[in-house]
Design a protein around this motif. Structure first.
Motif, mmCIF file in Angstrom:
data_model
loop_
_atom_site.group_PDB
_atom_site.id
_atom_site.type_symbol
_atom_site.label_atom_id
_atom_site.label_comp_id
_atom_site.label_asym_id
_atom_site.label_seq_id
_atom_site.Cartn_x
_atom_site.Cartn_y
_atom_site.Cartn_z
ATOM 1 N N GLU A 108 2.906 10.781 5.886
ATOM 2 C CA GLU A 108 1.816 11.396 5.116
ATOM 3 C C GLU A 108 0.459 10.898 5.600
ATOM 4 O O GLU A 108 -0.482 11.688 5.762
ATOM 5 C CB GLU A 108 1.998 11.082 3.632
ATOM 6 C CG GLU A 108 0.961 11.761 2.744
ATOM 7 C CD GLU A 108 1.273 11.592 1.273
ATOM 8 O OE1 GLU A 108 0.454 12.044 0.449
ATOM 9 O OE2 GLU A 108 2.340 11.031 0.950
ATOM 10 N N MET A 109 0.347 9.589 5.872
ATOM 11 C CA MET A 109 -0.919 9.036 6.330
ATOM 12 C C MET A 109 -1.319 9.622 7.680
ATOM 13 O O MET A 109 -2.478 10.012 7.890
ATOM 14 C CB MET A 109 -0.803 7.513 6.442
ATOM 15 C CG MET A 109 -2.072 6.825 6.939
ATOM 16 S SD MET A 109 -1.824 5.054 7.253
ATOM 17 C CE MET A 109 -0.737 5.126 8.676
ATOM 18 N N ASP A 151 -2.404 13.354 7.393
ATOM 19 C CA ASP A 151 -3.765 13.475 6.851
ATOM 20 C C ASP A 151 -4.809 13.026 7.872
ATOM 21 O O ASP A 151 -5.896 13.601 7.955
ATOM 22 C CB ASP A 151 -3.892 12.641 5.581
ATOM 23 C CG ASP A 151 -3.085 13.211 4.427
ATOM 24 O OD1 ASP A 151 -2.766 14.422 4.479
ATOM 25 O OD2 ASP A 151 -2.748 12.460 3.494
ATOM 26 N N LEU A 152 -4.472 12.002 8.660
ATOM 27 C CA LEU A 152 -5.431 11.440 9.600
ATOM 28 C C LEU A 152 -5.693 12.369 10.782
ATOM 29 O O LEU A 152 -6.842 12.566 11.183
ATOM 30 C CB LEU A 152 -4.920 10.087 10.098
ATOM 31 C CG LEU A 152 -5.827 9.297 11.040
ATOM 32 C CD1 LEU A 152 -7.165 8.985 10.367
ATOM 33 C CD2 LEU A 152 -5.149 8.020 11.509
ATOM 34 N N GLY A 188 3.533 1.516 1.950
ATOM 35 C CA GLY A 188 3.993 1.733 3.321
ATOM 36 C C GLY A 188 5.476 1.985 3.392
ATOM 37 O O GLY A 188 6.257 1.409 2.668
ATOM 38 N N GLU A 244 0.815 -1.206 0.000
ATOM 39 C CA GLU A 244 0.000 0.000 0.000
ATOM 40 C C GLU A 244 0.850 1.258 0.000
ATOM 41 O O GLU A 244 0.345 2.351 0.256
ATOM 42 C CB GLU A 244 -0.931 -0.010 1.220
ATOM 43 C CG GLU A 244 -1.999 -1.100 1.157
ATOM 44 C CD GLU A 244 -2.845 -1.133 2.417
ATOM 45 O OE1 GLU A 244 -2.498 -0.406 3.385
ATOM 46 O OE2 GLU A 244 -3.840 -1.867 2.435
ATOM 47 N N GLU A 287 5.492 7.387 3.655
ATOM 48 C CA GLU A 287 4.057 7.131 3.505
ATOM 49 C C GLU A 287 3.370 7.150 4.867
ATOM 50 O O GLU A 287 2.239 7.628 5.002
ATOM 51 C CB GLU A 287 3.841 5.788 2.820
ATOM 52 C CG GLU A 287 4.258 5.758 1.351
ATOM 53 C CD GLU A 287 5.756 5.738 1.144
ATOM 54 O OE1 GLU A 287 6.216 6.056 0.027
ATOM 55 O OE2 GLU A 287 6.502 5.412 2.113
#
Length: 545
Positions: free
Chosen positions: A158-159, A162-163, A151, A149, A155
């Motif tokens: 960034e995840m 955003d979360l 990862g 994905e 990444e």
């Protein structure tokens, strides 16, 4: 690695009995060595389990105890001695020596074949090495989905950004940047990290007063207030990345846009766990690679003629062509413990990567070795290593071998590094970098050994200075001789007036009845003095130049 305690649980050793040195049962066994000669200590590197019989030990009890001392100094793991044939048990005086040296002594029936012991232990060591690779593969499989994905640290940053709706930065335990994602305006501290690839050292120093100790104690995130004087113009949440109770890194979350909710905190903690898994995965791969490099270096040092071509090919995998000129660097720690050596090894690999060196770094016998191509600037590399590694490693020294070519010369280069560091210690040379090629006649004196000290006719003259409690005169004479008889240079080195120096030299002439104006006399005195430095136990008030 296989510990001694684990090895004693093997079926082949089920009847073995530890009779001394039980404090050393957690030591790692590198390999098994069968001793059949009294001077076995000269052939060992450290990490061996020694197998022997009373028949193979010296005859005199004092000599047997001295052999144990020599083996302990080499760093061997344990001595297994067979009983039931010549003797029914290991003598009490050897047990006492083993306890004093923290050297495990193990009784084993003489009917147990040494070859079976070596086979069993070596197979188990190989299995454990294989298990390391299996563990790395298992971790890789568990992280496959993350990798598929996209990862990774970038990444992940960034995840999380955003979360939770906040800017995120991921750093290692030395506050060096790994990845970051900024979703809004950032402050001076974050801009420094982006520009320099690490957190501002002044900010780290400020956090050491309160916040970092709290994180180390609790292993939990802490809120950081605004600290404009060190560039922290926005509040932060600083979360540790924890693996097995150790901090492997940190996550910085800028928390000024809105307060972090419990769900945000959960996401951050999960993100820290994912980062920990990524770091653990990397560590497992690095451990497997370190094992391969360590085995390569060990085999090169042992000098197996039948494997030279294969070992040369393996070295090429790491960018080192042993057919071309090479050098060996040894990073020695006088009282280095395994965690300290492991940390230095990790730092050395990072430095080699950053400087794009064609080199192989490995741990061997409690040391960190670097095999490097000699067409690179080895002196610059040694200087960089000394500067980067000196913090927290006060006793660290770097020994550099002469230039050599060929897989069969690595063992000799290793011996040169050992000798130059040992000579530096005996001479109390405080320079962090010690080069074998600069030893000159000192190495010849070292090779001559302690008997040459007692045979030297000038030594009694110099000992007279010490007997007269004239440490200042002894040090003055050494400085004067090292300066080639140059009075101006000597006075400058000692930070004394020329008249004071002239007075001291006159006292030396009077006490020693020697003509210091004679070049031959100065040479003879200097040789004797260096022999005393190498082989005499000089008092602490006699500092080396």
């Amino acid at each position: 690695m296989l510990t001694l305690r684990e090895a004693l649980k093997l079926p082949i050793l089920q009847d073995a009995r530890v009779v001394a040195g039980a404090a050393g049962l957690e030591r790692d066994i590198r390999w098994v060595y069968i001793v059949s000669v009294p001077d076995a200590a000269n052939w060992l590197h450290g990490g061996e389990m020694v197998l022997t019989t009373m028949f193979n030990l010296p005859d005199a009890p004092d000599a047997q105890c001295e052999l144990l001392r020599q083996l302990a100094e080499k760093g061997i793991v344990a001595v297994v001695i067979t009983v039931g044939n010549i003797l029914d048990q290991i003598p009490d005086y050897l047990r006492k020596a083993g306890d004093e040296l923290d050297l495990p002594l193990i009784e084993l029936s003489y009917e147990t074949r040494f070859v079976d012991i070596a086979k069993s232990i070596n197979e188990r060591i190989s299995e454990q090495n294989l298990d390391k690779f299996s563990r790395a593969l298992n971790i890789q499989q568990r992280l496959t989905r993350l990798v598929l994905e996209g990862g990774g640290f970038w990444e992940l940053a960034e995840m999380l950004a955003d979360l939770v709706g906040h800017s995120i930065s991921i750093e290692n335990d030395r506050f060096e940047a790994i990845a970051n994602k900024n979703i809004a305006e950032v402050d001076s501290a974050r801009r420094y990290t982006i520009l320099h690839g690490r957190t501002n050292p002044q900010l780290i120093e400020a956090l050491e007063g309160e916040y970092l100790p709290r994180i180390r104690e609790s292993l939990r995130p802490v809120y950081l207030p605004v600290m404009p004087n060190v560039g922290l113009e926005m509040e932060r949440l600083l979360a540790p990345i924890v693996v097995h109770g150790d901090i492997y890194g940190y996550m910085w979350i800028i928390a000024d846009v809105h307060a972090l909710s419990p769900i945000d905190m959960m996401a951050i903690e999960i993100g820290a766990t994912v980062a920990a898994l990524l770091m653990l995965y990397q560590e497992s791969l690095q451990a497997a690679e370190a094992s391969l490099k360590g085995n390569l270096i060990a085999q090169l040092i042992e000098g197996d003629d039948s494997r030279q071509t294969l070992l040369s090919d393996q070295s090429l995998r790491y960018g080192v062509d042993l057919r071309q000129p090479c050098q060996l660097l040894m990073i020695g720690l006088r009282h280095g413990q395994p965690p300290q050596v492991a940390n230095i090894y990790r730092s050395v690999n990072q430095i080699l990567t950053q400087t794009e060196q064609d080199a192989v770094a490995a741990q061997f016998a409690g040391q960190v070795l670097v095999l490097v191509q000699a067409n690179q600037d080895v002196n610059d590399l040694a200087t960089t290593l000394a500067q980067r590694l000196s913090r927290g490693n006060g006793d660290m020294r770097i020994g550099i071998s002469a230039v050599f070519s060929g897989a069969d010369q690595v063992g000799a280069a290793h011996q040169q590094c050992n000798e130059v560091l040992e000579i530096a210690q005996r001479l109390r040379n405080q320079n962090q970098i010690q080069r074998f090629t600069e030893l000159g006649y000192i190495h010849t004196l070292f090779q001559a050994g302690r008997p040459s000290l007692e045979r030297n006719l000038q030594v009694p003259i110099l000992r007279q200075l010490l007997a007269e409690k004239q440490a200042d005169l002894f040090h003055t004479l050494e400085t004067y001789l090292d300066a080639g008889g140059n009075s101006v240079q000597t006075a400058d080195s000692l930070h004394i007036h020329r008249s004071t120096l002239n007075y001291r030299l006159a006292r030396i002439r009077e006490l020693c009845a020697v003509d210091l104006s004679s070049p031959g006399a100065r040479i003879n005195l200097q040789i004797a003095l260096k022999l005393m430095r190498l082989f005499d136990d000089l008092p602490d008030e006699c500092p080396s130049t």
